[in-house]
Design a protein around this motif. Structure first.
Motif, PDB file in Angstrom:
ATOM      1  N   LEU A 255       0.542  -1.253  -0.008  1.00 21.97           N
ATOM      2  CA  LEU A 255       0.105   0.046   0.018  1.00 21.97           C
ATOM      3  C   LEU A 255       0.969   1.198   0.019  1.00 21.97           C
ATOM      4  O   LEU A 255       0.682   2.215  -0.631  1.00 21.97           O
ATOM      5  N   LEU A 259       0.664   4.268  -2.596  1.00 15.31           N
ATOM      6  CA  LEU A 259       0.177   5.683  -2.190  1.00 15.31           C
ATOM      7  C   LEU A 259       1.138   6.605  -1.933  1.00 15.31           C
ATOM      8  O   LEU A 259       0.771   7.868  -1.829  1.00 15.31           O
ATOM      9  N   VAL A 264      -4.429  12.187  -2.970  1.00 13.04           N
ATOM     10  CA  VAL A 264      -5.742  11.642  -2.932  1.00 13.04           C
ATOM     11  C   VAL A 264      -6.896  12.766  -2.354  1.00 13.04           C
ATOM     12  O   VAL A 264      -6.539  13.108  -1.480  1.00 13.04           O
ATOM     13  N   VAL A 277     -11.043   6.250   4.826  1.00 19.14           N
ATOM     14  CA  VAL A 277     -10.045   6.321   3.511  1.00 19.14           C
ATOM     15  C   VAL A 277      -9.146   7.572   3.765  1.00 19.14           C
ATOM     16  O   VAL A 277      -7.872   7.123   3.514  1.00 19.14           O
ATOM     17  N   ALA A 281      -5.139   6.333   3.990  1.00 25.23           N
ATOM     18  CA  ALA A 281      -4.304   6.758   2.828  1.00 25.23           C
ATOM     19  C   ALA A 281      -3.006   7.737   3.495  1.00 25.23           C
ATOM     20  O   ALA A 281      -1.785   7.673   2.928  1.00 25.23           O
ATOM     21  N   HIS A 284      -0.282   5.694   4.946  1.00 31.57           N
ATOM     22  CA  HIS A 284       0.479   4.995   3.900  1.00 31.57           C
ATOM     23  C   HIS A 284       1.181   6.060   3.028  1.00 31.57           C
ATOM     24  O   HIS A 284       1.598   5.719   2.000  1.00 31.57           O
ATOM     25  N   TYR A 367      -5.584  10.166  -7.183  1.00 34.25           N
ATOM     26  CA  TYR A 367      -6.903   9.390  -6.911  1.00 34.25           C
ATOM     27  C   TYR A 367      -7.928  10.359  -6.498  1.00 34.25           C
ATOM     28  O   TYR A 367      -7.705  11.142  -5.792  1.00 34.25           O
ATOM     29  N   ARG A 482     -10.516   0.044   4.285  1.00 33.28           N
ATOM     30  CA  ARG A 482      -9.345  -0.786   3.954  1.00 33.28           C
ATOM     31  C   ARG A 482      -9.414  -1.547   2.681  1.00 33.28           C
ATOM     32  O   ARG A 482      -8.502  -1.648   1.791  1.00 33.28           O
ATOM     33  N   SER A 484     -10.988  -0.160   0.171  1.00 38.47           N
ATOM     34  CA  SER A 484     -10.823   0.886  -0.916  1.00 38.47           C
ATOM     35  C   SER A 484      -9.372   0.952  -1.104  1.00 38.47           C
ATOM     36  O   SER A 484      -8.881   1.253  -2.457  1.00 38.47           O
ATOM     37  N   LEU A 485      -8.714   1.038  -0.187  1.00 37.11           N
ATOM     38  CA  LEU A 485      -7.092   1.181  -0.332  1.00 37.11           C
ATOM     39  C   LEU A 485      -6.612   0.020  -1.175  1.00 37.11           C
ATOM     40  O   LEU A 485      -5.706   0.348  -2.122  1.00 37.11           O
ATOM     41  N   ASP A 486      -6.860  -1.165  -1.022  1.00 32.48           N
ATOM     42  CA  ASP A 486      -6.527  -2.411  -1.912  1.00 32.48           C
ATOM     43  C   ASP A 486      -7.078  -2.137  -3.310  1.00 32.48           C
ATOM     44  O   ASP A 486      -6.156  -2.553  -4.341  1.00 32.48           O
ATOM     45  N   LEU A 488      -7.353   0.693  -4.789  1.00 40.69           N
ATOM     46  CA  LEU A 488      -6.576   1.765  -5.387  1.00 40.69           C
ATOM     47  C   LEU A 488      -5.109   1.332  -5.791  1.00 40.69           C
ATOM     48  O   LEU A 488      -4.701   1.783  -6.702  1.00 40.69           O
TER      49      LEU A 488
END
Length: 501
Positions: A255, A259, A264, A277, A281, A284, A367, A482, A484-486, A488
């Motif tokens: 991640l 990121l 974002v 989110v 984000a 990370h 993003y 979580r 959502s980040l996967d 992205l």
């Protein structure tokens, strides 16, 4: 331990020369759309993403090579080197490919374009097997009893029932060393009787004309189906959507790689999954702009870098950032859901202005997450004003965010991620949410197809499964964030992904 010899160049030959009359369409079946892309696109993406494949050659139905060129350009398939017209039959199409490969020895994987569900594992196993064998067949055991029939006086009759323990159902790819399959075809075309009794696959040519060459069997997969009949289109569509929507959980390292240093923008970050989110984000390494309930453009929520460590050069001063507050911590937060930072997501001018200000400060947006929305409850218990407000935020809002985000995402080849509206706690009050969820899912798939040529990915996370399991389990907003980040960090597009509980 002695080092292994480097493998020869490996070419995936996608045989797309058929016209697909059995599926009932005038268009070649490999150009029919399932799961948001043409069948051929799914197949080419499989070979493009395989580290074992060095080059892809496409043999296409006559008159449609231009369409393949557009598909390759739209998707950025860099491994596709040659696009040729196929022949009048499968053997002739294969022979055209073999001649085009030239004299230099290589490994050849001959694959039906209408088998878009072959797994990367199968390709890897085939290439590995070609280190030892000169011919490889992909096959699976037959779960059905197979009978041999003959013609009786009133139709077919069963003449034999072979032991199915030794029977296999053949799939593709079928794989060879070029010199072997070429010699087999040279002998076949020199045989006057070949055209009268042509084998149904390429391994059959080797078996008949080079009987001393052993054909090794690599296990296939039940999912590796061939799209032949109309019902196959439906089945393949569902299987592809299931496979694509099962986005694996990424490690923290993965991640951060996806990121760190990226910009974002999160619409709807005043609470719930949108707030989560933005926070995750930022943790990370992303430079996050959560559009909150205060005038003006907010500063990034979190400086890139782990807590307590100095931020990388060029990042904002930590003293200029702020922790992401929850809704209850926001003085003057708007009471209307979906309008953080005074930006209504259904107001194109306000959304476009907010994004322009982010670009002015950062230079670009990687993003955009559209997490704003509203759910008034039961459709029979709300007035016209509440319904109009809900439809405006949940239906017009995603369209507005998409319109405003596209010019910026085209520049970065970024991603737009929608959140489907949250599920009402009262299952009986789910009508408006389901209505909006279906609309956002349809918009996701349509935009993914429209924007593929720009290199912009579009996906959606549906919080339904996570919310249905809470409590117990992780808080639903965190689970949605979580997932959502996967998404992205993945390479998927056009997918509606269930949030993992």
């Amino acid at each position: 331990m002695a080092e292994r010899e480097p493998r020869p160049r490996t070419v995936g030959v996608v045989l797309a020369g058929g016209v697909g009359r059995r599926v009932g369409h005038d268009t070649p079946k490999q150009l029919l759309e399932i799961a948001g892309r043409t069948i051929l696109e799914h197949t080419l993406a499989l070979f493009e993403g395989s580290p074992e494949i060095d080059e892809i050659m496409v043999l296409m139905a006559p008159g449609f090579t231009g369409e393949v060129e557009r598909i390759v350009e739209r998707n950025g398939f860099t491994k596709v080197g040659r696009i040729l017209e196929g022949g009048a039959s499968r053997p002739e199409t294969t022979w055209r490919a073999l001649r085009a490969l030239g004299a230099r020895e290589c490994l050849v994987l001959l694959h039906d374009a209408v088998r878009p569900l072959a797994e990367p594992r199968i390709i890897a196993d085939c290439v590995e097997a070609l280190r030892t064998f000169s011919a490889v067949e992909v096959a699976i055991p037959s779960s059905d009893t197979i009978v041999v029939t003959s013609q009786g006086p009133h139709g077919e009759i069963v003449s034999d029932v072979p032991d199915r323990a030794g029977l296999r159902r053949v799939q593709t790819p079928q794989c060879f060393r070029l010199s072997v399959i070429r010699e087999a075809y040279e002998r076949a075309f020199a045989d006057p009787g070949f055209a009268d009794r042509p084998p149904t696959d390429d391994c059959g040519v080797v078996l008949r004309y080079l009987p001393d060459v052993p054909i090794h069997v690599v296990p296939g997969s039940e999912r590796n189906m061939k799209v032949t009949h109309p019902v196959d289109l439906f089945i393949a569509d569902k299987l592809l959507r299931l496979a694509a929507s099962d986005v694996p959980a990424r490690s923290g390292t993965a991640l951060r790689e996806a990121l760190e240093g990226r910009t974002v923008v999160v619409f709807g970050a005043d609470g719930g999954a949108g707030a989560e989110v933005a926070e995750l984000a930022g943790r990370h390494g992303a430079r996050v702009f959560p559009l909150l309930g205060s005038p003006g453009l907010p500063r990034p929520a979190c400086s890139p870098g782990s807590p307590g460590s100095p931020p990388p050069s060029g990042t904002p001063d930590p003293s200029e950032t702020h922790d992401l507050p929850g809704t209850r911590d926001l003085p003057g937060a708007p009471s209307l859901p979906g309008t953080p930072d005074g930006v209504r997501v259904d107001d194109f001018r306000a959304v476009a202005d907010a994004l322009a200000r982010v670009v002015k400060e950062t230079g670009g947006i990687d993003y955009v997450v559209s997490a704003a929305g509203a759910s008034p409850g039961r459709i029979d218990a709300v007035d016209d004003t509440a319904i109009a407000e809900t439809v405006s935020l949940n239906h017009l809002g995603p369209v507005t965010v998409a319109r405003a985000a596209l010019p910026h995402l085209r520049e970065t080849r970024g991603q737009l991620l929608f959140h489907a509206p949250s599920r009402a706690r009262d299952a009986a009050g789910d009508g408006l949410r389901s209505f909006a969820g279906a609309a956002v899912a349809g918009l996701t798939r349509a935009l993914a197809e429209e924007w593929a040529g720009y290199g912009v990915r579009v996906n959606c996370v549906d919080p339904g499964r996570a919310e249905a399991t809470a409590p117990p389990g992780p808080p639903a907003p965190h689970a949605v964030a979580r997932t959502s980040l996967d998404v992205l960090a993945s390479g998927v597009t056009g997918q509606v992904v269930d949030a993992r509980p």
